[in-house]
Enzyme design. Structure first.
Site, mmCIF file in Angstrom:
data_model
loop_
_atom_site.group_PDB
_atom_site.id
_atom_site.type_symbol
_atom_site.label_atom_id
_atom_site.label_comp_id
_atom_site.label_asym_id
_atom_site.label_seq_id
_atom_site.Cartn_x
_atom_site.Cartn_y
_atom_site.Cartn_z
ATOM 1 N N LYS A 184 0.853 -1.198 0.000
ATOM 2 C CA LYS A 184 0.000 0.000 0.000
ATOM 3 C C LYS A 184 0.883 1.240 0.000
ATOM 4 O O LYS A 184 1.889 1.287 0.722
ATOM 5 C CB LYS A 184 -0.912 -0.028 1.229
ATOM 6 C CG LYS A 184 -1.927 1.106 1.279
ATOM 7 C CD LYS A 184 -2.856 0.961 2.489
ATOM 8 C CE LYS A 184 -3.893 2.058 2.554
ATOM 9 N NZ LYS A 184 -4.765 1.941 3.736
ATOM 10 N N SER B 232 -9.776 1.945 2.841
ATOM 11 C CA SER B 232 -8.908 2.692 1.952
ATOM 12 C C SER B 232 -7.871 1.838 1.219
ATOM 13 O O SER B 232 -7.301 2.293 0.221
ATOM 14 C CB SER B 232 -8.164 3.757 2.761
ATOM 15 O OG SER B 232 -7.325 3.153 3.724
ATOM 16 N N SER C 71 -9.995 -0.461 7.028
ATOM 17 C CA SER C 71 -9.427 -0.360 5.678
ATOM 18 C C SER C 71 -8.714 -1.590 5.133
ATOM 19 O O SER C 71 -8.355 -1.606 3.962
ATOM 20 C CB SER C 71 -8.462 0.817 5.615
ATOM 21 O OG SER C 71 -9.196 1.987 5.455
HETATM 22 N N1 GLN Z 1 -13.151 4.319 6.237
HETATM 23 C C1 GLN Z 1 -12.583 4.718 7.492
HETATM 24 C C2 GLN Z 1 -12.175 6.169 7.430
HETATM 25 O O1 GLN Z 1 -12.437 6.769 6.456
HETATM 26 C C3 GLN Z 1 -11.420 3.840 7.839
HETATM 27 C C4 GLN Z 1 -10.220 4.138 7.043
HETATM 28 C C5 GLN Z 1 -9.044 3.296 7.434
HETATM 29 O O2 GLN Z 1 -9.195 2.262 8.090
HETATM 30 N N2 GLN Z 1 -7.883 3.759 7.048
HETATM 31 O O3 GLN Z 1 -11.622 6.721 8.318
#
Ligand code: GLN
Length: 485
Positions: free
Chosen positions: A78, A153, A177
């Site tokens: 990532k 994400s 995410s």
């Molecule tokens: N979707 C969640 C957020 O927008 C989690 C994102 C993540 O785990 N990086 O914060």
């Protein structure tokens, strides 16, 4: 079957008996990328040249009989994890040209065992999002339906595994995410216990919630990745000096007598009926294997979203203060004075969602509102954690759906942040409590979209998660499908 479709453990055998080389596997991965990447767009940066070099080195190492668990295996990373000499953008204009001078600890660990790096995967900007639509570098598509989001994400990391554009990948999980995109793309994703895996070299989003973890084709591969990336690191003061068990030893153990808590707060209205049905079947399968399911309650569940969306933005607003255009990263041109430079740099370097989080976080931390928001959220977080502590006195693992719905259409939730935030309703409690969670495929909708079941366990009990997830995977009779691309 092409080599790039195989799992880590299948490839390990072939590498070991000499029937396949890492160069051949790596080339098959890039052939696949050449044919599908234009449709899926999992990657921001390709690392083909260095990858072939790494593969050659891995082949030598295997010949010398000194192979580790991931030697010669093509892995995607990532783009939030620092890679020495390789651009690390975090999906943002702010870091568009940032080339880190060092590796994240997890990256170094993978290098040490001789893994091959395919490339850096697409993600929501600074990991803020659930759909990979907020990336500065375009949208990743769900390999099962190119009109749909892959989740986020870590959408690029999940899509790359699902589309066989790598063998396994690393993601990060601050509120879901890893687990949410894994569920929506039909692959396995684990968020380890907070402190299990070093965060050194991960671009910080919300430091008390962030964890790095694997996304893989099956549960055994997840265990293999965990063996390599886990462990204490003096460069991350929040990593815990606790011995790392052999996670692979938990694969294929039976689950007779294991107790599974089913929290009633996770089985409410709003869950897609096909997901609901597949979770019911999952529970029956586990009972058939000798597990005992019992109803439990996590009474503060309804406060998870509100708590998370105060704590995470608060920490983000503080972490992202470093992007001032002075030390590194993007700097807007034509400034009139210092203040003007800050303003132009930060307003054009960050996208809308990141700015929204910075504003929410700055507000919650401001002196007049700190007690009402950040402090209150921290207190509620302690109650959420207590819920888990008391649940784990009654059961070994907790079972929930991983997501309330299957993958939605691109664009569907972009104008409604609250709807987007609700995507994480089942995953963020694990981050708030610091406990590990895993998402495992549990079937397909009639429309052919993957669905996932989530298991959570007490701190540092990743082994139990792998044990139950692997027992389920082996006995669920869910065929392993490949997306048609
Ligand atoms: N979707 C969640 C957020 O927008 C989690 C994102 C993540 O785990 N990086 O914060």
């Amino acid at each position: 079957m092409e080599f790039n479709q195989l799992t880590i453990h299948e490839l390990q055998k072939k590498l070991k008996d000499g029937s396949l080389t890492s160069v051949e596997i790596t080339e098959s991965v890039y052939r696949r990328i050449a044919s599908v990447e234009e449709k899926v767009h999992s990657y921001i940066t390709m690392m083909e040249e260095t990858a072939i070099g790494q593969a050659r080195a891995a082949d030598r190492r295997i010949k010398e009989g000194n192979a580790g668990e991931l030697t010669g295996i093509p892995i995607a990373i990532k783009d939030i994890l620092c890679t020495e000499g390789v651009r690390t953008t975090c999906g943002s204009r702010t870091l568009e040209d940032f080339i880190p001078p060092y590796d994240a600890t997890v990256v170094r660990k993978l290098k040490d065992v001789g893994a091959v790096f395919v490339g850096k995967t697409n993600m929501d900007e600074f990991a803020m999002g659930s759909s990979t639509e907020t990336s500065r570098f375009g949208i990743t598509k769900n390999p099962w339906d190119l009109e749909r989001i892959p989740g986020g994400s870590s959408g690029g990391s999940a899509a790359a595994v699902a589309a066989d554009e790598c063998i396994a990948s690393l993601g990060t999980d601050t509120g879901g995410s890893i687990r949410q995109p894994a569920a929506l793309c039909g692959v396995v994703g684990m968020k380890p216990t907070y402190g299990r895996v070093s965060r050194f070299g991960m671009v910080a989003f919300a430091s008390s919630l962030d964890q790095i973890g694997p996304i893989t084709k099956d549960v055994e591969d997840c265990a293999i990745m965990m063996n390599v990336i886990s462990g204490h690191d003096t460069s991350d003061s929040t990593s815990v000096p606790k011995e790392v068990p052999d996670y692979r030893a938990y694969i294929s153990r039976d689950i007779e007598g294991c107790t599974i808590g089913i929290p009633k707060e996770y089985f409410v209205e709003g869950v897609d009926p096909e997901i609901r049905a597949s979770i019911d079947t999952t529970i029956k399968t586990l009972e058939g294997l000798g597990a005992r399911c019992l109803d439990i309650s996590l009474p503060h569940t309804e406060y998870c979203i509100a708590t998370y969306y105060i704590i995470a933005p608060s920490e983000a607003s503080s972490n992202l203060a470093r992007y001032d255009g002075v030390r590194y990263g993007f700097r807007a041109p034509n400034e009139e004075n210092l203040l003007d430079m800050y303003r132009k740099t930060r307003s054009s370097g960050f996208g809308a969602e990141v700015k929204r989080r910075i504003m929410i976080g700055t507000y919650s931390l401001s002196s007049g509102y700190y007690d009402a928001y950040y402090k209150k959220a921290s207190q509620v977080r302690a109650l959420i954690r207590d819920d888990f502590d008391s649940a784990f006195t009654k059961c070994d693992v907790i079972l929930t759906p991983a997501t309330p719905t299957p993958a939605f259409k691109i664009g569907e939730k972009m104008d409604d942040p609250l709807q987007m935030y609700l995507c994480d309703i089942f995953t963020l409690s694990a981050n708030l409590a610091g406990v590990p969670g895993i998402s495992v495929p549990c079937g397909y909708t009639k429309g052919g979209l993957p669905m996932g079941v989530q298991f959570m366990a007490n701190h540092f009990e990743e082994g139990k998660l792998l044990q139950i997830a692997s027992a389920y995977e082996k006995n669920s009779k869910i065929e392993r499908r490949m997306p048609e691309l």
